[in-house]
Design a protein around this motif. Structure first.
Motif, PDB file in Angstrom:
ATOM      1  N   ASP A 283      18.681  10.023  18.275  1.00  0.00           N
ATOM      2  CA  ASP A 283      17.627  10.264  19.249  1.00  0.00           C
ATOM      3  C   ASP A 283      17.659   9.126  20.258  1.00  0.00           C
ATOM      4  OD1 ASP A 283      16.711  12.602  18.041  1.00  0.00           O
ATOM      5  OD2 ASP A 283      15.326  11.520  16.723  1.00  0.00           O
ATOM      6  N   VAL A 293      13.039  12.336  21.464  1.00  0.00           N
ATOM      7  CA  VAL A 293      13.854  13.500  21.109  1.00  0.00           C
ATOM      8  C   VAL A 293      14.439  14.088  22.388  1.00  0.00           C
ATOM      9  CG1 VAL A 293      13.834  15.818  20.100  1.00  0.00           C
ATOM     10  CG2 VAL A 293      12.515  13.984  19.031  1.00  0.00           C
ATOM     11  N   VAL A 294      13.655  14.032  23.464  1.00  0.00           N
ATOM     12  CA  VAL A 294      14.124  14.447  24.785  1.00  0.00           C
ATOM     13  C   VAL A 294      13.888  13.299  25.753  1.00  0.00           C
ATOM     14  CG1 VAL A 294      13.638  16.890  24.355  1.00  0.00           C
ATOM     15  CG2 VAL A 294      11.891  15.455  25.426  1.00  0.00           C
ATOM     16  N   LYS A 299      13.464  15.701  30.389  1.00  0.00           N
ATOM     17  CA  LYS A 299      13.334  16.565  29.214  1.00  0.00           C
ATOM     18  C   LYS A 299      14.669  17.097  28.695  1.00  0.00           C
ATOM     19  CE  LYS A 299       8.985  15.887  29.780  1.00  0.00           C
ATOM     20  NZ  LYS A 299       8.341  14.792  29.004  1.00  0.00           N
ATOM     21  N   HIS A 301      17.473  17.356  26.179  1.00  0.00           N
ATOM     22  CA  HIS A 301      17.500  17.070  24.741  1.00  0.00           C
ATOM     23  C   HIS A 301      18.591  16.049  24.443  1.00  0.00           C
ATOM     24  CE1 HIS A 301      17.772  17.670  20.385  1.00  0.00           C
ATOM     25  NE2 HIS A 301      16.544  18.136  20.476  1.00  0.00           N
TER      26      HIS A 301
END
Length: 372
Positions: A283, A293-294, A299, A301
């Motif tokens: 991550d 996580v993103v 955003k 991933h």
């Protein structure tokens, strides 16, 4: 170096040679050293005050409000932080980035501290080798075919005519300190008139030596992470004394909205890269203790994202490293991806903090083995 540090380093090197020595150090000598430092800090507060300040700063950054209220937990954590600093030379931010709280002594010993990395490289190669890549203009000349862009030096012995010719061709360009690091004092300038061209030159030469670079236009794949910064892959590259090449624990960096640099110290996000496949294998995380996580802005991933043209990048890394003088046994290369392929951003000795944090394992054994 103060007397305590001198004695401590000699004792640590002596005890570190065997498992029995390490046990003796841990059970008998480490508690005494910890006591000495705590007494010194309480009554003198001079020599080691910066370490204790760093502890408070780091705890404030990484602990939750609930954890900060738990006096017993904080006291035990400070004790463990001091143990790791004395026995492994692990600084407080490294402790948290490596998640040392979850590791036993043997697992902790697999990690190389930034202090040890620095000492080993200086002992083996000396200041001269570091200067050859720390001086960005000198390194540009050594590795010019891999930069794929124009650059010029400003200040020192560099002729003004080079600056004028460069700016005439590239009125918008990137400025970096000649021996700068961590993305500090790096910015984009646009020269819109002859008068401003002269003003920029006078300002630069008054404040040291600089390198100006043609702007990198990154590919759509990399721009998707953050368009304002050039997002990069850092690769720790080793050439052994036998001529073998190794890539160890690469990592990917993406900047934040509005920032022109992707450096973690400037708020950028980091993720580990699987050295075989080129996929992000962790991550995201940053220097401030945040996990993602993103990507927090775009955003995208993080884990599992494929670095484009990974095989080509690995091949380029080895070719580049072998093209340099033989005494450059270890370098951390930063690369950017454009629509035409990979380009070199810069090379340095590079910390191994984010390599190890991204891979969730230590590199100490490999680092020392490859540099024999």
């Amino acid at each position: 170096m103060d007397i305590f540090s001198s004695i401590h380093d000699r004792v640590l090197k002596l005890c570190d040679k065997s498992s029995i020595g390490r046990q003796i150090y841990s059970k008998f000598l480490l508690p005494w050293e910890r006591f000495v430092l705590n007494v010194e800090h309480r009554f003198l507060g001079k020599v080691y005050s910066s370490y204790y300040e760093e502890v408070e700063k780091t705890l404030n950054l990484y602990l939750t409000e609930e954890q900060k209220k738990d006096a017993k937990y904080v006291k035990a954590l400070k004790k463990d932080l001091l143990n790791c600093w004395l026995s492994l030379r692990i600084y407080p931010p490294e402790y948290f980035l490596y998640e040392f709280e979850k590791l036993n002594d043997n697992q902790r010993r697999e990690y190389i501290s930034d202090i040890e990395r620095w000492e080993v490289l200086h002992k083996l190669f000396g200041a001269k080798v570091r200067h050859e890549h720390a001086d960005k203009w000198l390194f540009y000349q050594m590795a010019k075919p891999y930069f794929h862009r124009d650059a010029c030096k400003v200040g020192g012995d560099a002729p003004k005519s080079d600056y004028l010719a460069f700016v005439a061709k590239h009125p918008r360009f990137f400025v970096k300190e000649l021996e700068g690091c961590f993305g500090r004092n790096a910015y984009i300038l646009e020269v819109h008139s002859t008068e401003y061209m002269e003003e920029v030159y006078d300002r630069l030469v008054t404040h040291g030596e600089w390198i100006l670079e043609e702007l990198i236009i990154q590919s759509r794949d990399l721009s998707a992470w953050n368009a304002s910064s050039v997002n990069t892959v850092r690769i720790a590259s080793f050439l052994t004394s036998k001529g073998e090449h190794h890539v160890v624990m690469p990592f990917f960096r993406a900047g934040r909205v509005g920032s022109i640099v992707d450096n973690a110290l400037s708020g950028g996000m980091v993720a580990g890269v699987d050295e075989k496949t080129g996929r992000l294998c962790s991550d995201g995380f940053d220097e401030h203790g945040n996990r993602y996580v993103v990507h927090p802005d775009s955003k995208v991933h993080v884990k599992g994202w494929q670095v484009p043209q990974w095989e080509e990048l690995c091949k380029m890394t080895e070719e580049l490293h072998r093209s340099l003088p033989r005494h450059h046994r270890y370098l951390a290369f930063d690369f950017a991806h454009t629509e035409k392929g990979w380009v070199l951003v810069e090379g340095n000795w590079g910390q191994l903090i984010f390599n190890q944090a991204g891979a969730h394992r230590g590199i100490r054994k490999q680092f020392l083995e490859y540099l024999k």
